[in-house]
Structure formats: structure tokens, C-alpha cells
Design an enzyme around this catalytic site. Structure first.
Site, mmCIF file in Angstrom:
data_model
loop_
_atom_site.group_PDB
_atom_site.id
_atom_site.type_symbol
_atom_site.label_atom_id
_atom_site.label_comp_id
_atom_site.label_asym_id
_atom_site.label_seq_id
_atom_site.Cartn_x
_atom_site.Cartn_y
_atom_site.Cartn_z
ATOM 1 N N CYS A 76 0.805 -1.218 0.000
ATOM 2 C CA CYS A 76 0.000 0.000 0.000
ATOM 3 C C CYS A 76 0.835 1.264 0.000
ATOM 4 C CB CYS A 76 -0.926 0.014 1.218
ATOM 5 S SG CYS A 76 -0.034 0.029 2.795
ATOM 6 N N GLU A 114 -6.908 -5.939 -0.164
ATOM 7 C CA GLU A 114 -7.032 -4.980 0.941
ATOM 8 C C GLU A 114 -5.974 -3.909 0.747
ATOM 9 O OE1 GLU A 114 -5.526 -3.605 5.025
ATOM 10 O OE2 GLU A 114 -4.515 -4.584 3.343
ATOM 11 N N ARG A 158 -8.948 1.852 12.673
ATOM 12 C CA ARG A 158 -8.163 1.532 11.470
ATOM 13 C C ARG A 158 -9.097 1.385 10.272
ATOM 14 N NH1 ARG A 158 -3.146 -1.005 11.346
ATOM 15 N NH2 ARG A 158 -2.524 -1.955 9.373
ATOM 16 N N ARG A 160 -9.638 0.799 6.353
ATOM 17 C CA ARG A 160 -8.997 0.219 5.177
ATOM 18 C C ARG A 160 -10.058 -0.045 4.110
ATOM 19 N NH1 ARG A 160 -5.206 1.813 7.458
ATOM 20 N NH2 ARG A 160 -3.170 0.838 7.811
#
Length: 330
Positions: A76, A114, A158, A160
Site C-alpha cells: 500500500c 485490501e 483503522r 482500510r
């Protein structure tokens, strides 16, 4: 039995979530991860019938076994707000094209990815459109949603993005991502049961430097710097760099032996301020207690900071399994 491949596998968080959802109905037939320390952790926790492949860019897609589900937590950094935001110009960003060539050849039923939340905004949305268009052209219906780990039973804020792409011949008209596990936890729920070593407590010298650093930024109107989390609250997103630890400090007053066990400047602070332990970070990501640690703390912090929140993956994987069963294609 569904066959899956685990690309950019890290320590296996995505695989773990899918195995928890599919139970004995899924088998991993190929794994790729280039970081040697991550591979050590992976091998300690999963049965690997074949060697874990390093650089996926050097693997011929024809040599990869046939599979139904492709799992890819592709790097990422190229898309993160914290990075340089060069996207596909960044060599790491181009790794998605390795996912694409494998998908093109094998045509798995499902592609699961992801990434960081900012993926959808990077380069004014162009990066994500390219990813989506590639999957569309390869014959997949793409669904995606930003989910927050704090809604799935772990005390971590978090966010995502999760991408689920079904092959068009089995694609649903819509795919409902899970909203929540219905379970909420706080930092106090993941704290070590026993007193932790003094090595996790900050030295007086280090703590003073953090305080000065924060004061300088506050004077400039910035919100940077260390942060002490209340045990009745939740943690910020853990990341692989040092700031991931410094922005998730806690006060733990159980320590009685302040003798340093490592070489430090100054003394162990008497304010009882400490870093969370790697096991606590593992719990923030929803890893089970039996998950084995076989590398040094430095590597563990990096690995869990880079990993995924397992309960989120499990919840999505359950939805995927339900649709695959409905499609009656096994």
C-alpha cells in the site's frame, strides 16, 4: 474444497481470516512473500506444503497452481497518504499488475484485495479507476467498501478499503459488506494479563525527547507527537514505523521493578508510561492467542503494523463463502 493463493502474504492475516470463515473447505496452494522475517513468522504459523515464493514479479503465472480465490494484500505504500503518492509510477504500485496477469491467466472465481483507505482518492481517483477498470476488462464485477476495524471487535481505529471482485459468470447483482461484528472492545480488554518487562517502559531520556518534540509541533499548531491512550478508549491505527508505537502509549502502573533490562539512556520512567507489547498489537489486529512469535520485537511491530485486522477479513470472507455456495460453482 476451494483452492486459494496468498500473494504479498505478509504474516498470513488475510489467509487466516479466510480459513476462519471457510474452515476446512479451503486450501492454500501457493504463497508469495519477499520479506524473510515475515516468511519466518508465516512458516511458524501455517503448514506450507511448498516453498514460499519470494519475488512475484519473477514468477511465470503458468507455474502458479489453479485456484478459485486469489488473495492479495498488495503493498500500500505507493497509495498511502504517508507515502509520496506516486501510485503506478512507484515500482511498488506496479505490483498490482502482477495480480492482474495472474487473474488474466487463471480466471479465479474471486479476487480479494485490501489496501489503505486513501487508495480511492489517490491521484484524484485515477489510481483506483485503473485498478477497477483492469478487473472489469478481465471479466470481473468489482465491489469495494471502506471498513473500520473498531467495528469488528478490536479496539483500533483503522480504516482500510476492501475490494471483492467476482468473476462475471457468478457475480451477484450486489454484494453486502458486513457492517459490524456487534462486538466492541477497549484497550483494557487486550492488555497483558501479567506485569510486562521494564523494557517496554520508556526511558526518562526518551520520554523527555518525545515531550519536547510534541511541544515544538504544538507551538506550530501541529498535532504531531506521542499520544497516551486511555485504557477505556481505543488505539489509533498501528503502523510499521516507530510512530505507530509512540502514538499508542499506555499507562500501566503494575511495574514494581524499575531496573533496566536493556541498555538505555537515563532510567525507566516513574510515570508508568510504556509501549504496547507485540502481543497486544497482535490482539489489536485480532490475531489468536496461539499465533506464534519467532522473531524479535522490532520485526513483530513491523509485521503487525503492516498486517490486516483478521476479524474484518473473516466477516467479509463469510459473505463471499455464502455467495459462492449460492452460485453452486465449486
Amino acid at each position: 474444497m476451494y483452492k486459494s493463493i496468498d500473494l504479498f502474504a505478509g504474516i498470513g492475516g488475510i489467509r487466516l481470516g479466510f480459513e476462519q470463515a471457510f474452515k476446512d473447505e479451503i486450501k492454500t496452494v501457493f504463497v508469495s512473500e519477499w520479506d524473510n522475517k515475515a516468511v519466518e513468522t508465516y512458516k511458524a504459523n501455517f503448514k506450507c506444503d511448498k516453498n514460499i515464493v519470494g519475488d512475484i514479479t519473477k514468477v511465470d503465472e503458468k507455474e502458479i497452481p489453479k485456484h478459485d480465490i486469489l488473495l492479495a494484500g498488495f503493498p500500500c505504500q505507493a497509495f498511502s497518504l504517508a507515502g509520496r503518492q506516486k501510485g503506478f509510477e512507484d515500482a511498488r504500485g506496479t505490483l498490482f499488475f502482477d495480480v492482474a496477469r495472474i487473474v488474466k491467466y487463471h480466471k479465479p472465481k474471486v479476487v480479494f484485495c485490501e489496501n489503505v483507505k486513501n487508495l480511492v482518492n489517490h491521484d484524484r481517483g485515477r489510481t483506483f479507476r485503473v485498478i477497477k477498470n483492469i478487473l472489469d476488462e478481465l471479466g470481473y464485477q468489482v465491489f469495494y467498501k471502506v471498513l473500520n476495524s473498531k467495528d469488528f471487535g478490536v479496539p483500533q481505529n483503522r480504516e482500510r478499503i476492501y475490494i471483492v471482485a467476482f468473476r462475471s459468470d457468478i457475480a451477484p447483482l450486489s454484494f453486502d459488506f458486513p457492517r459490524s461484528s456487534g462486538k466492541q472492545t477497549l484497550i483494557k480488554d487486550i492488555i497483558e494479563e501479567n506485569v510486562v518487562s521494564s523494557k517496554y517502559y520508556l526511558s526518562t531520556t526518551y520520554l523527555e525527547s518525545l515531550k519536547r518534540h510534541k511541544e515544538r509541533h504544538m507551538a506550530k499548531g501541529n498535532g504531531f507527537g506521542y499520544e497516551i491512550r486511555d485504557n477505556e478508549s481505543i488505539a489509533g491505527a498501528i503502523v510499521c514505523g516507530g510512530m505507530g508505537r509512540e502514538r499508542n502509549l499506555i499507562v500501566d502502573k503494575r511495574l514494581t521493578d524499575f531496573k533496566p533490562v536493556t541498555h538505555i539512556k537515563g532510567e525507566v520512567n516513574k510515570e508508568f508510561i510504556r509501549k504496547m507489547t507485540p502481543r497486544e498489537w497482535a490482539r489489536l489486529q485480532g490475531f489468536p492467542e496461539e499465533f506464534k512469535f519467532v522473531v524479535a520485537d522490532t520485526h513483530l511491530y513491523k509485521q503487525f503494523g503492516n498486517s490486516v485486522t483478521v476479524p474484518v477479513i473473516k466477516a467479509i470472507a463469510k459473505k463471499i463463502k455464502m455467495h459462492l455456495e449460492k452460485s453452486q460453482i465449486v
